[in-house]
Design an enzyme around this catalytic site. Structure first.
Site, short mmCIF file in Angstrom:
data_model
loop_
_atom_site.label_atom_id
_atom_site.label_comp_id
_atom_site.label_asym_id
_atom_site.label_seq_id
_atom_site.Cartn_x
_atom_site.Cartn_y
_atom_site.Cartn_z
N ASN A 41 -22.52 -8.61 3.59
CA ASN A 41 -22.79 -8.98 4.79
C ASN A 41 -22.54 -10.36 5.41
O ASN A 41 -22.28 -11.24 4.41
CB ASN A 41 -24.62 -8.68 4.91
CG ASN A 41 -25.37 -9.58 3.87
OD1 ASN A 41 -24.85 -9.75 2.90
ND2 ASN A 41 -26.45 -10.05 4.41
N ILE A 42 -22.48 -10.50 6.54
CA ILE A 42 -21.89 -11.75 6.97
C ILE A 42 -22.74 -11.93 8.36
O ILE A 42 -22.62 -11.45 9.35
CB ILE A 42 -20.29 -11.67 7.51
CG1 ILE A 42 -19.43 -11.30 6.35
CG2 ILE A 42 -19.94 -12.93 7.94
CD1 ILE A 42 -18.07 -10.98 6.54
N CYS A 52 -23.19 -5.91 8.65
CA CYS A 52 -23.68 -5.44 7.38
C CYS A 52 -22.68 -5.37 6.35
O CYS A 52 -21.41 -5.31 6.73
CB CYS A 52 -24.62 -4.08 7.30
SG CYS A 52 -25.91 -4.24 8.73
N GLU A 54 -21.60 -2.89 4.53
CA GLU A 54 -21.33 -1.32 4.56
C GLU A 54 -19.98 -1.14 5.56
O GLU A 54 -18.98 -0.93 5.21
CB GLU A 54 -22.09 -0.27 4.84
CG GLU A 54 -23.26 -0.11 3.97
CD GLU A 54 -24.25 -1.08 3.94
OE1 GLU A 54 -25.38 -0.73 3.40
OE2 GLU A 54 -24.40 -2.12 4.83
#
Length: 130
Positions: A41-42, A52, A54
């Protein structure tokens, strides 16, 4: 086979940029090309403009030339089992089959395995829109 995905997701979590939530998450995808793609996540100061783990992994997969998620692992540092959020579930469904396995992990390994159908039973089906 899921052990290497767990390790890749755990390693990816170390790259999370989560200065606001303090909630690092890692994800790893085994794609149809056999390679493993990872993401973390960033966050961005302008919530909810971050992204996220994913979709970060999905972006790496797509940019790597792969087309389908074969299986995926997700781990969060501060949550025993961290299922993908609703938006991420639909993003994963774009590249996964109903029987694609999603592994929910803690710091020791895989703790729960779900299929994409179990995770998002009524997803939009992209093949119906073509």
């Amino acid at each position: 086979m899921s052990q290497d995905l767990f390790e890749a997701a755990r390693d990816a979590m170390a790259f999370a940029h989560a200065p606001y939530s303090k909630f690092p998450v890692g994800a790893a995808i085994r794609a149809d090309d056999g390679k493993i793609y990872t993401g973390a996540n960033i966050e961005n100061l302008s919530f909810p403009q971050g992204w996220c783990a994913e979709p970060t992994a999905i972006g790496c997969m797509v940019m790597g030339g792969a087309k389908k998620i074969v299986e995926m692992a997700v781990i969060a540092e501060k949550l025993a089992l961290c299922p993908p959020c609703g938006g991420c579930r639909q993003k994963i469904a774009e590249f996964a089959a109903a029987d694609t396995r999603i592994y929910l992990c803690d710091e020791t390994g895989v703790k729960k395995t779900l299929t994409m159908e179990e995770l998002l039973p009524l997803s939009f089906k992209t093949d119906l829109l073509g």
